[in-house]
Design a protein around this motif. Sequence first.
Motif, mmCIF file in Angstrom:
data_model
loop_
_atom_site.group_PDB
_atom_site.id
_atom_site.type_symbol
_atom_site.label_atom_id
_atom_site.label_comp_id
_atom_site.label_asym_id
_atom_site.label_seq_id
_atom_site.Cartn_x
_atom_site.Cartn_y
_atom_site.Cartn_z
ATOM 1 N N LEU A 17 0.832 -1.208 0.000
ATOM 2 C CA LEU A 17 0.000 0.000 0.000
ATOM 3 C C LEU A 17 0.865 1.256 0.000
ATOM 4 O O LEU A 17 0.567 2.221 -0.707
ATOM 5 N N LEU A 18 1.942 1.239 0.776
ATOM 6 C CA LEU A 18 2.850 2.384 0.812
ATOM 7 C C LEU A 18 3.513 2.593 -0.541
ATOM 8 O O LEU A 18 3.629 3.720 -1.019
ATOM 9 N N TYR A 19 3.929 1.502 -1.189
ATOM 10 C CA TYR A 19 4.556 1.612 -2.508
ATOM 11 C C TYR A 19 3.569 2.182 -3.524
ATOM 12 O O TYR A 19 3.909 3.079 -4.294
ATOM 13 N N LYS A 20 2.342 1.668 -3.512
ATOM 14 C CA LYS A 20 1.335 2.172 -4.453
ATOM 15 C C LYS A 20 1.004 3.633 -4.182
ATOM 16 O O LYS A 20 0.780 4.400 -5.112
ATOM 17 N N TRP A 21 0.979 4.025 -2.923
ATOM 18 C CA TRP A 21 0.687 5.404 -2.585
ATOM 19 C C TRP A 21 1.826 6.328 -3.018
ATOM 20 O O TRP A 21 1.585 7.403 -3.562
ATOM 21 N N LYS A 22 3.069 5.907 -2.802
ATOM 22 C CA LYS A 22 4.208 6.748 -3.162
ATOM 23 C C LYS A 22 4.430 6.790 -4.668
ATOM 24 O O LYS A 22 4.974 7.769 -5.182
ATOM 25 N N HIS A 23 4.045 5.763 -5.396
ATOM 26 C CA HIS A 23 4.311 5.691 -6.830
ATOM 27 C C HIS A 23 3.034 5.800 -7.665
ATOM 28 O O HIS A 23 3.014 5.336 -8.800
ATOM 29 N N ARG A 24 2.013 6.418 -7.120
ATOM 30 C CA ARG A 24 0.793 6.596 -7.908
ATOM 31 C C ARG A 24 1.027 7.642 -8.971
ATOM 32 O O ARG A 24 1.842 8.548 -8.827
#
Length: 87
Positions: A78-85
Amino acid sequence: MVLYSTLGVFAAYMALSLVLLPMQYRYIVQLKESHKKSMENGLPVDEYYESKSFQTQLLHLNAQGNILFIGANVMASLLYKWKHRKN
């Protein structure tokens, strides 16, 4: 009494997940970068994993499939998807 012990186990699991979160996040970032490099070379994902050594495949299975890491994996994803959206 059972409620307190259940809450204690849940709190300990969440604390463990928070401790493991930075390691799992770095693992996911590295995994996404290597996927991107393999896609640039025209290598499909299934062939990418088949080209890895048995030890690397076993490490990947343990890092992604271990029940202790599920909370950290979900939070790191979730953190990766949030940072790389994409905006």
